[in-house]
Design a protein around this motif. Structure first.
Motif, PDB file in Angstrom:
ATOM      1  N   GLY A  72       0.853  -1.194   0.000  1.00 32.13           N
ATOM      2  CA  GLY A  72       0.000   0.000   0.000  1.00 32.13           C
ATOM      3  C   GLY A  72       0.879   1.231   0.000  1.00 32.13           C
ATOM      4  N   ALA A  73       1.091   1.818   1.168  1.00 36.59           N
ATOM      5  CA  ALA A  73       1.983   2.975   1.287  1.00 36.59           C
ATOM      6  C   ALA A  73       2.376   3.089   2.750  1.00 36.59           C
ATOM      7  N   VAL A  74       3.484   3.777   2.999  1.00 33.70           N
ATOM      8  CA  VAL A  74       3.915   3.938   4.393  1.00 33.70           C
ATOM      9  C   VAL A  74       4.097   5.414   4.745  1.00 33.70           C
ATOM     10  N   GLY A  75       4.087   5.686   6.041  1.00 30.30           N
ATOM     11  CA  GLY A  75       4.391   7.036   6.520  1.00 30.30           C
ATOM     12  C   GLY A  75       3.162   7.779   7.002  1.00 30.30           C
ATOM     13  N   GLY A  76       3.430   8.866   7.731  1.00 35.59           N
ATOM     14  CA  GLY A  76       2.344   9.694   8.245  1.00 35.59           C
ATOM     15  C   GLY A  76       2.888  10.599   9.332  1.00 35.59           C
ATOM     16  N   PRO A  77       2.104  11.619   9.693  1.00 36.96           N
ATOM     17  CA  PRO A  77       2.583  12.619  10.646  1.00 36.96           C
ATOM     18  C   PRO A  77       3.006  12.035  12.002  1.00 36.96           C
ATOM     19  N   PRO A  88       9.238   5.387   8.806  1.00 38.05           N
ATOM     20  CA  PRO A  88       8.562   4.351   8.018  1.00 38.05           C
ATOM     21  C   PRO A  88       9.113   4.230   6.594  1.00 38.05           C
ATOM     22  N   GLU A  89       9.431   5.395   5.966  1.00 36.53           N
ATOM     23  CA  GLU A  89       9.863   5.406   4.561  1.00 36.53           C
ATOM     24  C   GLU A  89      11.166   4.637   4.366  1.00 36.53           C
ATOM     25  N   LYS A  90      11.960   4.511   5.446  1.00 37.72           N
ATOM     26  CA  LYS A  90      13.224   3.789   5.371  1.00 37.72           C
ATOM     27  C   LYS A  90      12.981   2.329   4.953  1.00 37.72           C
ATOM     28  N   ALA A  91      11.807   1.819   5.329  1.00 40.08           N
ATOM     29  CA  ALA A  91      11.482   0.422   5.002  1.00 40.08           C
ATOM     30  C   ALA A  91      11.414   0.192   3.497  1.00 40.08           C
ATOM     31  N   LEU A  92      11.092   1.241   2.728  1.00 38.66           N
ATOM     32  CA  LEU A  92      10.936   1.066   1.274  1.00 38.66           C
ATOM     33  C   LEU A  92      12.267   0.723   0.624  1.00 38.66           C
ATOM     34  N   LEU A  93      13.315   1.500   0.984  1.00 38.70           N
ATOM     35  CA  LEU A  93      14.639   1.213   0.426  1.00 38.70           C
ATOM     36  C   LEU A  93      15.097  -0.165   0.877  1.00 38.70           C
ATOM     37  N   TYR A 276       4.744  -4.541  -6.069  1.00 42.79           N
ATOM     38  CA  TYR A 276       3.791  -3.744  -6.839  1.00 42.79           C
ATOM     39  C   TYR A 276       3.092  -2.780  -5.886  1.00 42.79           C
ATOM     40  N   GLU A 277       3.024  -1.517  -6.291  1.00 45.90           N
ATOM     41  CA  GLU A 277       2.454  -0.516  -5.378  1.00 45.90           C
ATOM     42  C   GLU A 277       1.950   0.693  -6.150  1.00 45.90           C
ATOM     43  N   PRO A 278       0.978   1.418  -5.569  1.00 41.40           N
ATOM     44  CA  PRO A 278       0.557   2.663  -6.211  1.00 41.40           C
ATOM     45  C   PRO A 278       1.690   3.682  -6.105  1.00 41.40           C
ATOM     46  N   ILE A 279       1.684   4.694  -6.981  1.00 42.08           N
ATOM     47  CA  ILE A 279       2.781   5.676  -6.880  1.00 42.08           C
ATOM     48  C   ILE A 279       2.528   6.694  -5.768  1.00 42.08           C
ATOM     49  N   HIS A 280       1.289   6.777  -5.300  1.00 43.89           N
ATOM     50  CA  HIS A 280       0.999   7.786  -4.277  1.00 43.89           C
ATOM     51  C   HIS A 280       1.422   7.312  -2.889  1.00 43.89           C
ATOM     52  N   GLY A 281       1.353   8.248  -1.920  1.00 39.73           N
ATOM     53  CA  GLY A 281       1.716   7.930  -0.549  1.00 39.73           C
ATOM     54  C   GLY A 281       0.512   7.475   0.267  1.00 39.73           C
ATOM     55  N   SER A 282       0.633   7.628   1.582  1.00 35.64           N
ATOM     56  CA  SER A 282      -0.380   7.069   2.480  1.00 35.64           C
ATOM     57  C   SER A 282      -1.567   8.008   2.713  1.00 35.64           C
ATOM     58  N   ALA A 283      -1.560   9.177   2.065  1.00 39.05           N
ATOM     59  CA  ALA A 283      -2.677  10.131   2.128  1.00 39.05           C
ATOM     60  C   ALA A 283      -3.284  10.251   3.523  1.00 39.05           C
ATOM     61  N   PRO A 284      -2.500  10.668   4.515  1.00 37.40           N
ATOM     62  CA  PRO A 284      -3.037  10.713   5.888  1.00 37.40           C
ATOM     63  C   PRO A 284      -4.267  11.609   6.014  1.00 37.40           C
ATOM     64  N   ASP A 285      -4.391  12.603   5.106  1.00 35.01           N
ATOM     65  CA  ASP A 285      -5.537  13.525   5.197  1.00 35.01           C
ATOM     66  C   ASP A 285      -6.880  12.844   4.957  1.00 35.01           C
ATOM     67  N   ILE A 286      -6.889  11.685   4.276  1.00 35.89           N
ATOM     68  CA  ILE A 286      -8.180  11.005   4.031  1.00 35.89           C
ATOM     69  C   ILE A 286      -8.193   9.580   4.597  1.00 35.89           C
ATOM     70  N   ALA A 292     -10.499   6.941  -0.282  1.00 33.97           N
ATOM     71  CA  ALA A 292      -9.350   6.774  -1.184  1.00 33.97           C
ATOM     72  C   ALA A 292      -9.766   6.135  -2.505  1.00 33.97           C
ATOM     73  N   ASN A 293      -9.071   6.519  -3.548  1.00 30.09           N
ATOM     74  CA  ASN A 293      -9.247   5.892  -4.850  1.00 30.09           C
ATOM     75  C   ASN A 293      -8.404   4.606  -4.859  1.00 30.09           C
ATOM     76  N   PRO A 294      -9.039   3.448  -4.991  1.00 29.24           N
ATOM     77  CA  PRO A 294      -8.265   2.195  -4.933  1.00 29.24           C
ATOM     78  C   PRO A 294      -7.657   1.799  -6.284  1.00 29.24           C
TER      79      PRO A 294
HETATM   80  P1  NAD Z   1       0.341  11.449  -0.817  1.00 29.40           P
HETATM   81  O1  NAD Z   1       0.529  10.804  -2.146  1.00 29.40           O
HETATM   82  O2  NAD Z   1       0.090  10.545   0.318  1.00 29.40           O
HETATM   83  O3  NAD Z   1      -0.866  12.502  -0.893  1.00 29.40           O
HETATM   84  C1  NAD Z   1      -0.868  13.642  -1.743  1.00 29.40           C
HETATM   85  C2  NAD Z   1      -2.315  14.081  -1.998  1.00 29.40           C
HETATM   86  O4  NAD Z   1      -2.936  13.147  -2.876  1.00 29.40           O
HETATM   87  C3  NAD Z   1      -3.176  14.113  -0.738  1.00 29.40           C
HETATM   88  O5  NAD Z   1      -4.078  15.177  -0.826  1.00 29.40           O
HETATM   89  C4  NAD Z   1      -3.932  12.803  -0.768  1.00 29.40           C
HETATM   90  O6  NAD Z   1      -5.175  12.836  -0.109  1.00 29.40           O
HETATM   91  C5  NAD Z   1      -4.086  12.578  -2.267  1.00 29.40           C
HETATM   92  N1  NAD Z   1      -4.100  11.150  -2.592  1.00 29.40           N
HETATM   93  C6  NAD Z   1      -3.030  10.297  -2.621  1.00 29.40           C
HETATM   94  N2  NAD Z   1      -3.432   9.070  -2.932  1.00 29.40           N
HETATM   95  C7  NAD Z   1      -4.765   9.120  -3.099  1.00 29.40           C
HETATM   96  C8  NAD Z   1      -5.749   8.148  -3.422  1.00 29.40           C
HETATM   97  N3  NAD Z   1      -5.454   6.863  -3.652  1.00 29.40           N
HETATM   98  N4  NAD Z   1      -7.037   8.545  -3.503  1.00 29.40           N
HETATM   99  C9  NAD Z   1      -7.377   9.835  -3.298  1.00 29.40           C
HETATM  100  N5  NAD Z   1      -6.489  10.802  -2.998  1.00 29.40           N
HETATM  101  C10 NAD Z   1      -5.189  10.447  -2.895  1.00 29.40           C
HETATM  102  O7  NAD Z   1       1.647  12.324  -0.574  1.00 29.40           O
HETATM  103  P2  NAD Z   1       2.105  13.154   0.731  1.00 29.40           P
HETATM  104  O8  NAD Z   1       0.916  13.807   1.345  1.00 29.40           O
HETATM  105  O9  NAD Z   1       3.241  13.943   0.264  1.00 29.40           O
HETATM  106  O10 NAD Z   1       2.674  12.066   1.730  1.00 29.40           O
HETATM  107  C11 NAD Z   1       1.922  11.481   2.797  1.00 29.40           C
HETATM  108  C12 NAD Z   1       2.769  10.407   3.466  1.00 29.40           C
HETATM  109  O11 NAD Z   1       3.024   9.353   2.523  1.00 29.40           O
HETATM  110  C13 NAD Z   1       4.153  10.904   3.918  1.00 29.40           C
HETATM  111  O12 NAD Z   1       4.437  10.317   5.157  1.00 29.40           O
HETATM  112  C14 NAD Z   1       5.094  10.384   2.839  1.00 29.40           C
HETATM  113  O13 NAD Z   1       6.389  10.189   3.289  1.00 29.40           O
HETATM  114  C15 NAD Z   1       4.430   9.081   2.478  1.00 29.40           C
HETATM  115  N6  NAD Z   1       4.756   8.581   1.127  1.00 29.40           N
HETATM  116  C16 NAD Z   1       4.881   7.232   1.013  1.00 29.40           C
HETATM  117  C17 NAD Z   1       5.122   6.679  -0.222  1.00 29.40           C
HETATM  118  C18 NAD Z   1       5.196   5.186  -0.329  1.00 29.40           C
HETATM  119  O14 NAD Z   1       4.844   4.493   0.606  1.00 29.40           O
HETATM  120  N7  NAD Z   1       5.631   4.644  -1.452  1.00 29.40           N
HETATM  121  C19 NAD Z   1       5.218   7.493  -1.364  1.00 29.40           C
HETATM  122  C20 NAD Z   1       5.054   8.873  -1.202  1.00 29.40           C
HETATM  123  C21 NAD Z   1       4.813   9.409   0.049  1.00 29.40           C
END
Ligand code: NAD
Length: 357
Positions: A72-77, A88-93, A276-286, A292-294
């Motif tokens: 999925g994704a790692v990290g958060g405030p 958490p991000e250290k685990a990715l490398l 295999y993973e999405p390019i986005h992060g853990s989106a802590p705001d939602i 989340a968009n799966p």
């Molecule tokens: P993010 O990708 O988590 O979020 C950026 C924005 O995109 C946010 O507004 C979020 O709500 C939105 N978003 C992301 N994925 C979404 C989804 N599937 N559906 C709907 N909205 C989505 O990036 P960030 O906010 O810079 O980072 C948040 C945390 O994630 C940090 O701790 C960061 O280090 C970590 N991170 C982890 C990875 C990973 O695990 N591979 C990659 C990037 C960031």
């Protein structure tokens, strides 16, 4: 076929999107008569909270024992104040290194149904584009010699870009092979007008190109590539480039598709196993809100079927189902744009895709 898949849910929206992708994989497998065994392991902040470190040995062992890994994704405030090597991000490398993953495949695809989400003008995107970026993942400046020293202007910091012929050849081969399965156009991106390492990169790619006469091969300087991606993205089929250039260009390419929640990725090594993973992060705001968009994670699952298991028909089925749901106008909140429909939740979007499957 029996597929043993390690699931790394991670943090934030990680658990929601990984469970969605697992449900889609399960449905696809049952349609085609395969059996999937999923085994979850801890990673990232969740692992820190449970056992005090972001990448427990049990997770590494579990991934090594599996046929493939979905993350999925790692990290958060909650973990942002920890020192760099405990975050958490250290685990990715660490997990990429443990699994020997040196290639990152990142498709940047703009679906016709989502044309209006792209920040590029309609006449540039036309009916969409589909670029595959092949990025070298374990070499170059991110892993080169670094440190501090006394320089011409006093104390300075330095990082080193170094590539061996072996490293260039192995990423080159992956790129040429991927190109043969797509539109047969490969563009290698470097900075050979300035960097010695890029000149070796280019020379090695040219030697490889002779072995793939069917591939229409070209070179491009990275500064030009950054411009061409927004001027005329449709000119690209497959791009191959170094770790740092790939890091930057793949983010640019994902941005021009307009939705971070749609893009999948694969990290591969020599064997069949990949991560295999999405390019986005853990989106802590939602996180935890079922918003989340799966789709990025679901498409990562499709990439797994294609690249780790050679199940192209099954992967096509998932990609077509996603396309069909989008064509029918269904959207999660991040891609809803000006539509008057109520956005689907993460669970509802997953159900729609499963329904089409
Ligand atoms: P993010 O990708 O988590 O979020 C950026 C924005 O995109 C946010 O507004 C979020 O709500 C939105 N978003 C992301 N994925 C979404 C989804 N599937 N559906 C709907 N909205 C989505 O990036 P960030 O906010 O810079 O980072 C948040 C945390 O994630 C940090 O701790 C960061 O280090 C970590 N991170 C982890 C990875 C990973 O695990 N591979 C990659 C990037 C960031």
């Amino acid at each position: 076929m029996e597929l043993n898949i390690a699931l790394l849910h991670g943090d934030g929206i990680g658990p929601e999107i990984v469970d969605s992708a697992a449900a889609v994989l399960e449905k696809t497998a049952s349609e085609f008569g395969h059996k999937i065994n999923f085994t979850p392991y801890l990673i990232g902040g969740a692992a820190i909270n449970a056992v005090g470190k972001p990448l427990p040995q049990e997770t590494i062992n579990g991934c090594l024992a599996s046929d493939s890994v979905l993350l999925g994704a790692v990290g958060g405030p909650e973990w942002d104040d920890l020192p760099g090597d405990q975050r958490p991000e250290k685990a990715l490398l660490g997990i990429r290194e443990a699994l020997g993953l040196y290639t990152n495949l990142r498709p940047a695809k703009l679906y016709p149904a989502l044309r209006s989400a792209s920040p590029l003008k309609a006449e540039i995107v036309g009916d969409g584009f589909d670029i595959m970026i092949v990025r070298e993942l374990t070499g170059g400046i991110y892993f080169g010699d670094r440190g501090f020293r006394e320089g011409r202007y006093g104390q300075e910091a330095y990082d080193t870009e170094a590539y061996s012929v072996t490293e260039i050849e192995r990423i080159g081969r992956v790129a040429f092979e991927a190109t043969m399965k797509r539109g047969k156009r490969l563009c290698s991106i470097d900075k050979a007008n300035v960097l010695e390492s890029s000149r070796l990169w280019r020379k090695t790619m040219h030697t490889l190109a002779e072995k793939y006469p069917e591939v229409q091969y070209s070179d491009m300087f990275v500064d030009n590539a950054a411009m061409q991606l927004v001027r005329d993205p449709k000119q690209f089929d497959v791009i191959v480039t170094s770790n740092m250039f790939g890091d930057i260009l793949s983010d640019e390419a994902s941005q021009i598709t307009g939705s971070i929640g749609m893009l999948a990725s694969a990290s591969l090594g020599d064997g069949k196993r990949g991560m295999y993973e999405p390019i986005h992060g853990s989106a802590p705001d939602i996180a935890g809100q079922n918003k989340a968009n799966p789709i990025a994670t679901i498409l990562s699952g499709a990439m797994m079927l294609r690249y780790s298991f050679g199940l192209a028909e099954e992967a096509d089925r998932i990609e077509k189902a996603v396309n069909k749901v989008l064509e029918a106008g269904w959207r999660t909140a991040d891609i809803i744009g000006s539509s008057e429909r109520t956005p689907l939740t993460c669970t509802e979007m997953t159900e729609k895709i499963i329904e089409v499957l």
